[in-house]
Design a protein around this motif. Structure first.
Motif, PDB file in Angstrom:
ATOM      1  N   VAL A  20      54.717  88.478  49.219  1.00 19.01           N
ATOM      2  CA  VAL A  20      53.754  87.639  48.516  1.00 19.01           C
ATOM      3  C   VAL A  20      53.434  86.398  49.345  1.00 19.01           C
ATOM      4  N   LEU A  21      52.174  85.982  49.325  1.00 22.25           N
ATOM      5  CA  LEU A  21      51.784  84.731  49.960  1.00 22.25           C
ATOM      6  C   LEU A  21      51.885  83.598  48.950  1.00 22.25           C
ATOM      7  N   CYS A  22      52.491  82.487  49.348  1.00 19.22           N
ATOM      8  CA  CYS A  22      52.512  81.305  48.486  1.00 19.22           C
ATOM      9  C   CYS A  22      51.081  80.846  48.239  1.00 19.22           C
ATOM     10  N   PRO A  23      50.686  80.626  46.988  1.00 25.73           N
ATOM     11  CA  PRO A  23      49.304  80.230  46.704  1.00 25.73           C
ATOM     12  C   PRO A  23      48.950  78.829  47.203  1.00 25.73           C
ATOM     13  N   ASN A  24      49.956  78.043  47.573  1.00 27.45           N
ATOM     14  CA  ASN A  24      49.723  76.708  48.128  1.00 27.45           C
ATOM     15  C   ASN A  24      49.361  76.853  49.601  1.00 27.45           C
ATOM     16  N   ARG A  25      48.081  76.689  49.924  1.00 28.70           N
ATOM     17  CA  ARG A  25      47.610  76.905  51.286  1.00 28.70           C
ATOM     18  C   ARG A  25      48.216  75.915  52.274  1.00 28.70           C
ATOM     19  N   ALA A  26      48.693  74.786  51.781  1.00 24.54           N
ATOM     20  CA  ALA A  26      49.305  73.789  52.661  1.00 24.54           C
ATOM     21  C   ALA A  26      50.781  74.073  52.924  1.00 24.54           C
ATOM     22  N   ASN A  33      55.633  77.704  54.570  1.00 27.17           N
ATOM     23  CA  ASN A  33      56.436  78.931  54.437  1.00 27.17           C
ATOM     24  C   ASN A  33      55.733  79.873  53.461  1.00 27.17           C
ATOM     25  N   ARG A  34      54.547  80.344  53.850  1.00 24.44           N
ATOM     26  CA  ARG A  34      53.696  81.049  52.903  1.00 24.44           C
ATOM     27  C   ARG A  34      54.141  82.485  52.641  1.00 24.44           C
ATOM     28  N   ALA A  35      54.684  83.198  53.636  1.00 22.40           N
ATOM     29  CA  ALA A  35      55.083  84.590  53.457  1.00 22.40           C
ATOM     30  C   ALA A  35      56.451  84.659  52.794  1.00 22.40           C
ATOM     31  N   LEU A  36      56.492  85.247  51.596  1.00 22.21           N
ATOM     32  CA  LEU A  36      57.720  85.247  50.804  1.00 22.21           C
ATOM     33  C   LEU A  36      58.070  86.654  50.335  1.00 22.21           C
ATOM     34  N   THR A  37      59.349  86.893  50.132  1.00 21.91           N
ATOM     35  CA  THR A  37      59.834  88.127  49.542  1.00 21.91           C
ATOM     36  C   THR A  37      60.239  87.838  48.102  1.00 21.91           C
ATOM     37  N   GLY A  94      61.166  89.224  44.095  1.00 16.48           N
ATOM     38  CA  GLY A  94      61.631  90.290  43.225  1.00 16.48           C
ATOM     39  C   GLY A  94      60.867  90.299  41.913  1.00 16.48           C
ATOM     40  N   PRO A  95      61.357  90.989  40.902  1.00 18.16           N
ATOM     41  CA  PRO A  95      60.646  91.091  39.620  1.00 18.16           C
ATOM     42  C   PRO A  95      60.565  89.773  38.848  1.00 18.16           C
ATOM     43  N   ALA A  96      61.437  88.807  39.146  1.00 15.55           N
ATOM     44  CA  ALA A  96      61.439  87.527  38.435  1.00 15.55           C
ATOM     45  C   ALA A  96      60.670  86.467  39.215  1.00 15.55           C
ATOM     46  N   ALA A  97      60.212  85.442  38.490  1.00 17.33           N
ATOM     47  CA  ALA A  97      59.552  84.327  39.147  1.00 17.33           C
ATOM     48  C   ALA A  97      60.561  83.537  39.967  1.00 17.33           C
ATOM     49  N   MET A  98      60.095  82.852  41.004  1.00 14.46           N
ATOM     50  CA  MET A  98      60.973  82.054  41.859  1.00 14.46           C
ATOM     51  C   MET A  98      60.192  80.848  42.383  1.00 14.46           C
ATOM     52  N   ASP A  99      60.923  79.852  42.849  1.00 11.97           N
ATOM     53  CA  ASP A  99      60.297  78.680  43.458  1.00 11.97           C
ATOM     54  C   ASP A  99      60.183  78.895  44.956  1.00 11.97           C
ATOM     55  N   CYS A 100      59.037  78.548  45.499  1.00 14.93           N
ATOM     56  CA  CYS A 100      58.828  78.666  46.936  1.00 14.93           C
ATOM     57  C   CYS A 100      59.787  77.712  47.656  1.00 14.93           C
ATOM     58  N   PRO A 101      60.587  78.194  48.618  1.00 13.20           N
ATOM     59  CA  PRO A 101      61.518  77.319  49.328  1.00 13.20           C
ATOM     60  C   PRO A 101      60.816  76.296  50.213  1.00 13.20           C
ATOM     61  N   GLY A 102      59.527  76.526  50.498  1.00  9.61           N
ATOM     62  CA  GLY A 102      58.812  75.612  51.359  1.00  9.61           C
ATOM     63  C   GLY A 102      58.176  74.439  50.646  1.00  9.61           C
ATOM     64  N   CYS A 103      57.623  74.710  49.428  1.00  8.82           N
ATOM     65  CA  CYS A 103      56.883  73.650  48.728  1.00  8.82           C
ATOM     66  C   CYS A 103      57.270  73.502  47.265  1.00  8.82           C
TER      67      CYS A 103
END
Length: 465
Positions: free
Chosen positions: A192-198, A201-205, A207-216
């Protein structure tokens, strides 16, 4: 402008429409303009001879191999204004329906002098999945943008909505992971790509649950892989992204139903059933990468199914290819039982493009064909190749030999003609009738339901639902 002696809901007189004459004016302007329409400029048709195969050449199906049932899938959507005085506040509804049609019962009725409606009704079963969300000018909660509201709503829909047919009981989210895997082995994570274009760390792996982007720190949902939120706008009714969502749900319904038969009856019922999608076998817009997943998934199913199944096709009821096909029939280029390849030469004539070889390579997981049925209906359909891509940057696979399911598809097309719409098929008409919202009353009911969901009705009104 004249007033009519009818009162409106606001107490004023009803007035004549300001736009009732628009279509006539625009048509008159178009008639005076000079523009090119391929379907009106057929010209010499001798070049088409090599593109056309008679049904006998494409393969005649022995009676013992004729399919006994059809499963049709169709969807419908509606976006309605739900707040008086605030036309920008809109709520979206969509639903997908699947019907099962017993072809043997249908065939038996053709031999009767009068069709038995009870027998035909017993030959059809249906299932439906519906979903809704605030589309524009309204949000799931305070403090989120319209795009983030859609992202969260889609995730909630995919978690809660299930395809429940017989022994199939899977959520849309489970089916999304399944199509990213292989039959019988769903993917465990999605890219999945992080929807925050800024975000750095946009490329993420995910799972079935929601998660917080480690980059933003943005909350990420697995359904963000569809990227439908990229088409959501503040100043729009957002009917387009709802249409993208509907086409994804239709595809997932197809995945669920084919997988059910593949798991439970691949030696029997799967090999006797044609799956028909209303519309082409394609994925448009931001979710288009799902096209490659669909192609890989169903071709993997082909390799593990005896014979030429599973049998899948998409039927197009409109479009430039269908217009061109009907023009060819008027010029006697196609006759009953003729199948026409839609290769680069044909695509170039129809679409007026300079690079026809790349047509469909980013969107289609099935290949277009044109067929005139034995009862003279003109049908444009897409079919799945056994191996390889139907379209690619080099023209793909236009030859019928790459599609061993064609004889079964053509046989069903010939057996299920319908007069419910021009060049119609009974399974498509039935699926559409199950999925479609009724005009008028249906709109009013959906509007009232949306007002209740958005908290715009009183408690007493909600209690009536």
């Amino acid at each position: 402008m004249f007033s009519l002696p009818y009162d409106t809901i606001s107490g004023n007189f009803e007035r004549a429409s300001r736009t009732g004459h628009t279509n006539a004016i625009v048509k008159a302007l178009a008639d005076r303009s000079d523009f090119y329409v391929p379907a009106e400029k057929i010209g010499d048709i001798s070049w088409l001879t090599a593109k056309i195969r008679s049904r006998s050449v494409a393969g005649t199906l022995p009676a013992s191999e004729r399919l006994s049932s059809v499963i049709g899938v169709d969807g419908s959507l509606m976006v309605v204004p739900v707040r008086d005085g605030l036309p920008s506040v809109r709520y979206g509804y969509a639903q997908a329906a699947a019907i099962w049609l017993d072809l043997l019962a249908l065939d038996s009725q053709r031999d009767e002098r009068f069709v038995d409606p009870v027998a035909l009704n017993r030959a059809v079963n249906s299932a439906l999945v519906s979903y809704d969300l605030p589309a524009a000018g309204a949000y799931l909660r305070q403090g989120v943008s319209i795009a983030d509201s859609w992202r969260e709503a889609i995730f909630q829909i995919f978690r809660s909505k299930k395809i429940e047919v017989n022994r199939l009981n899977q959520s849309l989210l489970q089916l999304l992971f399944l199509i990213h895997g292989t039959p019988g082995a769903a993917a465990q994570t999605l890219e999945v790509l992080c929807p925050n274009r800024a975000c750095s760390n946009r490329a993420l792996t995910v799972g079935p649950a929601a998660m917080d982007c480690p980059g933003c720190g943005t909350e990420i949902f697995p359904t963000d892989v569809l990227r439908i939120h990229e088409e959501v706008l503040e100043e729009s009714s957002n009917e387009s992204p709802l249409s993208r969502l509907m086409q994804v749900v239709e595809l997932l319904v197809l995945v669920g139903l084919t997988t059910l038969l593949w798991e439970q009856s691949r030696e029997d019922l799967l090999r006797q059933t044609l799956f028909i999608m209303d519309g082409p076998m394609a994925v448009y817009g931001p979710p288009a990468k799902l096209r490659a997943k669909a192609l890989e998934y169903f071709q993997s199913m082909i390799q593990t199914t005896p014979g030429d199944g599973p049998f899948l096709c998409g039927i197009e009821k409109s479009g430039t290819v269908l217009d061109y096909a009907r023009a060819l029939v008027r010029h006697d280029a196609l006759g009953p039982g003729d199948l026409m390849m839609v290769d680069a030469d044909v695509i170039s004539r129809i679409t007026n493009v300079k690079n026809p070889s790349a047509y469909g390579s980013e969107t289609y997981w099935g290949r277009k064909f044109v067929y005139q049925s034995l009862d003279k209906r003109v049908v444009v359909f897409t079919a799945l190749p056994r191996v390889g891509a139907p379209y690619d940057d080099h023209g793909g696979q236009p030859d019928p030999e790459a599609y061993p399911s064609l004889p079964a598809i053509l046989d069903v097309i010939d057996r299920t003609g319908s007069s419910m719409y021009r060049d119609g098929l009974i399974p498509v008409a039935l699926a559409h009738s199950k999925a479609a919202y009724p005009i008028g009353v249906g709109t009013d009911v959906l509007r009232l339901a949306a007002r209740v969901k958005l908290g715009l009705e009183s408690t007493s009104a909600q209690g009536n639902w």
